[in-house]
Scaffold this active site. Structure first.
Site, PDB file in Angstrom:
ATOM      1  N   HIS A   1       0.863  -1.181   0.000  1.00 40.28           N
ATOM      2  CA  HIS A   1       0.000   0.000   0.000  1.00 40.28           C
ATOM      3  C   HIS A   1       0.898   1.228   0.000  1.00 40.28           C
ATOM      4  O   HIS A   1       1.707   1.429   0.906  1.00 40.28           O
ATOM      5  CB  HIS A   1      -0.933  -0.005   1.207  1.00 40.28           C
ATOM      6  CG  HIS A   1      -1.985  -1.068   1.124  1.00 40.28           C
ATOM      7  ND1 HIS A   1      -2.497  -1.707   2.230  1.00 40.28           N
ATOM      8  CD2 HIS A   1      -2.624  -1.607   0.048  1.00 40.28           C
ATOM      9  CE1 HIS A   1      -3.404  -2.597   1.834  1.00 40.28           C
ATOM     10  NE2 HIS A   1      -3.493  -2.546   0.521  1.00 40.28           N
ATOM     11  N   ALA A   2       0.731   2.054  -1.025  1.00 37.95           N
ATOM     12  CA  ALA A   2       1.725   3.073  -1.364  1.00 37.95           C
ATOM     13  C   ALA A   2       1.990   4.071  -0.248  1.00 37.95           C
ATOM     14  O   ALA A   2       3.114   4.541  -0.078  1.00 37.95           O
ATOM     15  CB  ALA A   2       1.273   3.807  -2.625  1.00 37.95           C
TER      16      ALA A   2
ATOM     17  N   ARG B   1      -3.158   4.876  -2.153  1.00 34.33           N
ATOM     18  CA  ARG B   1      -3.007   3.531  -1.578  1.00 34.33           C
ATOM     19  C   ARG B   1      -2.720   2.454  -2.632  1.00 34.33           C
ATOM     20  O   ARG B   1      -1.894   1.566  -2.417  1.00 34.33           O
ATOM     21  CB  ARG B   1      -4.295   3.176  -0.830  1.00 34.33           C
ATOM     22  CG  ARG B   1      -4.433   1.725  -0.378  1.00 34.33           C
ATOM     23  CD  ARG B   1      -5.807   1.551   0.262  1.00 34.33           C
ATOM     24  NE  ARG B   1      -6.179   0.162   0.484  1.00 34.33           N
ATOM     25  CZ  ARG B   1      -6.110  -0.470   1.651  1.00 34.33           C
ATOM     26  NH1 ARG B   1      -5.652   0.165   2.717  1.00 34.33           N
ATOM     27  NH2 ARG B   1      -6.504  -1.724   1.778  1.00 34.33           N
TER      28      ARG B   1
ATOM     29  N   ASN C   1      -3.392  -5.726  -2.359  1.00 30.09           N
ATOM     30  CA  ASN C   1      -3.638  -6.703  -1.296  1.00 30.09           C
ATOM     31  C   ASN C   1      -5.097  -7.152  -1.248  1.00 30.09           C
ATOM     32  O   ASN C   1      -5.556  -7.689  -0.244  1.00 30.09           O
ATOM     33  CB  ASN C   1      -3.207  -6.161   0.066  1.00 30.09           C
ATOM     34  CG  ASN C   1      -2.920  -7.281   1.059  1.00 30.09           C
ATOM     35  OD1 ASN C   1      -2.361  -8.313   0.700  1.00 30.09           O
ATOM     36  ND2 ASN C   1      -3.313  -7.086   2.316  1.00 30.09           N
ATOM     37  N   ARG C   2      -5.813  -6.928  -2.323  1.00 27.22           N
ATOM     38  CA  ARG C   2      -7.129  -7.537  -2.556  1.00 27.22           C
ATOM     39  C   ARG C   2      -7.137  -8.266  -3.900  1.00 27.22           C
ATOM     40  O   ARG C   2      -8.176  -8.726  -4.349  1.00 27.22           O
ATOM     41  CB  ARG C   2      -8.242  -6.479  -2.550  1.00 27.22           C
ATOM     42  CG  ARG C   2      -8.344  -5.629  -1.301  1.00 27.22           C
ATOM     43  CD  ARG C   2      -8.714  -6.443  -0.078  1.00 27.22           C
ATOM     44  NE  ARG C   2      -8.961  -5.598   1.075  1.00 27.22           N
ATOM     45  CZ  ARG C   2      -8.025  -5.099   1.868  1.00 27.22           C
ATOM     46  NH1 ARG C   2      -6.744  -5.360   1.614  1.00 27.22           N
ATOM     47  NH2 ARG C   2      -8.332  -4.353   2.906  1.00 27.22           N
TER      48      ARG C   2
ATOM     49  N   SER D   1       1.080  -0.535   7.676  1.00 29.28           N
ATOM     50  CA  SER D   1       0.816   0.406   8.765  1.00 29.28           C
ATOM     51  C   SER D   1      -0.578   0.991   8.508  1.00 29.28           C
ATOM     52  O   SER D   1      -1.041   0.995   7.359  1.00 29.28           O
ATOM     53  CB  SER D   1       1.873   1.517   8.796  1.00 29.28           C
ATOM     54  OG  SER D   1       1.721   2.422   7.718  1.00 29.28           O
ATOM     55  N   TYR D   2      -1.272   1.417   9.561  1.00 27.74           N
ATOM     56  CA  TYR D   2      -0.853   1.575  10.923  1.00 27.74           C
ATOM     57  C   TYR D   2      -1.821   0.821  11.817  1.00 27.74           C
ATOM     58  O   TYR D   2      -2.890   0.409  11.386  1.00 27.74           O
ATOM     59  CB  TYR D   2      -0.807   3.066  11.321  1.00 27.74           C
ATOM     60  CG  TYR D   2      -2.128   3.811  11.187  1.00 27.74           C
ATOM     61  CD1 TYR D   2      -2.953   3.983  12.283  1.00 27.74           C
ATOM     62  CD2 TYR D   2      -2.546   4.319   9.963  1.00 27.74           C
ATOM     63  CE1 TYR D   2      -4.154   4.649  12.170  1.00 27.74           C
ATOM     64  CE2 TYR D   2      -3.748   4.975   9.842  1.00 27.74           C
ATOM     65  CZ  TYR D   2      -4.556   5.143  10.944  1.00 27.74           C
ATOM     66  OH  TYR D   2      -5.763   5.797  10.816  1.00 27.74           O
TER      67      TYR D   2
ATOM     68  N   GLU E   1       0.769  -4.576  11.203  1.00 27.71           N
ATOM     69  CA  GLU E   1       0.458  -3.153  11.061  1.00 27.71           C
ATOM     70  C   GLU E   1       1.392  -2.431  12.026  1.00 27.71           C
ATOM     71  O   GLU E   1       1.258  -2.568  13.239  1.00 27.71           O
ATOM     72  CB  GLU E   1      -1.006  -2.855  11.400  1.00 27.71           C
ATOM     73  CG  GLU E   1      -2.026  -3.532  10.497  1.00 27.71           C
ATOM     74  CD  GLU E   1      -2.215  -2.814   9.173  1.00 27.71           C
ATOM     75  OE1 GLU E   1      -1.745  -1.663   9.046  1.00 27.71           O
ATOM     76  OE2 GLU E   1      -2.842  -3.398   8.269  1.00 27.71           O
TER      77      GLU E   1
END
Length: 422
Positions: free
Chosen positions: A179-180, A237, A254-255, A310-311, A385
């Protein structure tokens, strides 16, 4: 070194990306609203009615709503939440971003040391750093161009091994920055790479880990999105892959993994931050990562996979797709998660919660952890996370990089020692 603004640090790579003007978050606020049984539905309505972005969406009572409020909506928002408890995460998000993105420019050829971790850095400087770091330890590491992103950027990796030689042991794979906007994961995975290399034959525990595992660290899994956060929109993201017949680019990588792809833990809306893609595994970067993981697995197998995010200060185990199903290795996953959290807390007192993904944070479909465990048959598949729990969220000050690296390394070392001991 000299201080420069991130907007001046345009990637040196030639890529086929459209130029997008930087998004200005000046005057935006990030406000946390803790939810309870009597207000969670109203908080959800406020978010929908005012069309607000969230860092954390409250799907059920007891969950925090971390809400991004633009200047034009502040008055309406404050009126709607009158009487509710709130916490101000960022009084001026634009100012917080400007403070965070005063990068230290990196001079290629510099001998990497702890100073690298005193600042965040541009994508291009990360490539230079990783090559310089590997160059100090040529006999037991390699810098790998693992493949190209949709826009043609390098997906970098460091491959580290010990006394047995290259590809002689079961692998450990760490992913960062899928996630960017989760910049701290880039720095923490690099901190671990630096520690595994620089402390070998100096620290007995690290030496044992490097001798027992073939270590692969991918600090920037999503380079297009990461570069976009540095030049155009700090809070982006997804990746930057166009979507046919849709105005919104990108899919949540990540999906997008091809396992349990469809479900309530992902979205079919291309404009959603959790858009799963048009087809399972159709993300350019996901194709690269699956190919790399299969290639690594073909050697001595994969002992552990960890996807760093994160987070929230969480360390989690499968599954993401189901809140009731458990893998046969659930007890071992839970044991190692607790070992990680206890050792991490001993460094700076930072508390982490542990548990299965779906029960601990939220339901996730098409995620890396479930795919690695069930499709690639990785023995242990986990996700984290990192800092913090929401005081600063995605825009974590640079002075937290080193303590985050120190405590995460301690947790990781303790966990891997337990794996070695069986």
């Amino acid at each position: 070194m000299r201080s420069v603004l991130s907007l001046a640090l345009l990637a040196a790579n030639v890529v086929t990306a459209a130029v997008v003007a930087p998004f200005d978050y000046s005057g935006y606020k990030v406000i946390r609203v803790p939810t309870q049984k009597d207000n969670v539905k109203e908080v959800q309505r406020i978010i929908t009615d005012l069309n607000l972005d969230t860092w954390k969406y409250p799907k059920s009572e007891g969950q925090n709503a971390d809400i991004v409020v633009p200047p034009s909506q502040i008055s309406s928002f404050m009126e709607r939440i009158s009487g509710m408890n709130i916490e101000m995460m960022h009084e001026d998000l634009g100012l917080s971003i400007r403070n965070e993105t005063s990068f230290e420019a990196y001079s290629a050829g510099y001998a990497p040391d702890i100073n690298w971790f005193k600042s965040y850095h541009s994508y291009q400087d990360h490539l230079s750093y990783l090559q310089d770091l590997q160059g100090l330890f040529r006999t037991r590491s390699e810098y790998v161009d693992a493949g190209k992103s949709h826009e043609g950027r390098t997906i970098p990796a460091l491959h580290i091994w010990g006394s047995g030689g290259k590809n002689s042991k079961p692998a450990i794979i760490f992913h960062g920055t899928i996630h960017a906007r989760e910049w701290i994961t880039t720095m923490v995975t690099e901190y671990m790479a630096w520690s595994f290399l620089s402390q070998y034959n100096k620290n007995a525990d690290i030496t044992s880990i490097v001798d027992n595992f073939d270590i692969w660290i991918f600090p920037i899994v999503n380079p297009d999105g990461f570069a976009f956060t540095q030049t155009s929109n700090r809070l982006w993201r997804k990746n930057r892959q166009p979507n046919p017949n849709a105005r919104c680019p990108g899919r949540d990588l990540n999906r997008n993994y091809p396992y349990q792809w469809v479900g309530p833990g992902s979205s079919s809306n291309p404009c959603s931050d959790t858009y799963r893609g048009a087809q399972p595994g159709d993300g350019t970067e996901i194709k690269v990562h699956i190919a790399n993981m299969k290639k690594i697995a073909a050697n001595k197998g994969i002992a552990m996979f960890v996807d760093w995010h994160s987070y929230g200060q969480l360390f989690m185990s499968p599954y993401g797709y189901s809140c009731t199903a458990r893998p046969p290795t659930d007890a071992r996953h839970q044991e190692l998660s607790r070992i990680f959290a206890q050792a991490l807390k001993a460094v700076h007192g930072t508390p982490y919660k542990t548990g299965p993904i779906c029960n601990t944070i939220y339901q996730v479909n098409g995620d890396s952890v479930d795919y690695a465990l069930e499709v690639l048959k990785v023995k242990l598949s986990l996700t984290a996370e990192l800092r913090d729990t929401g005081a600063r969220g995605f825009v974590l000050p640079a002075d937290q990089i080193i303590p985050s690296g120190e405590e995460t390394l301690a947790g990781t070392v303790a966990m891997l020692k337990a794996v070695i001991q069986g």
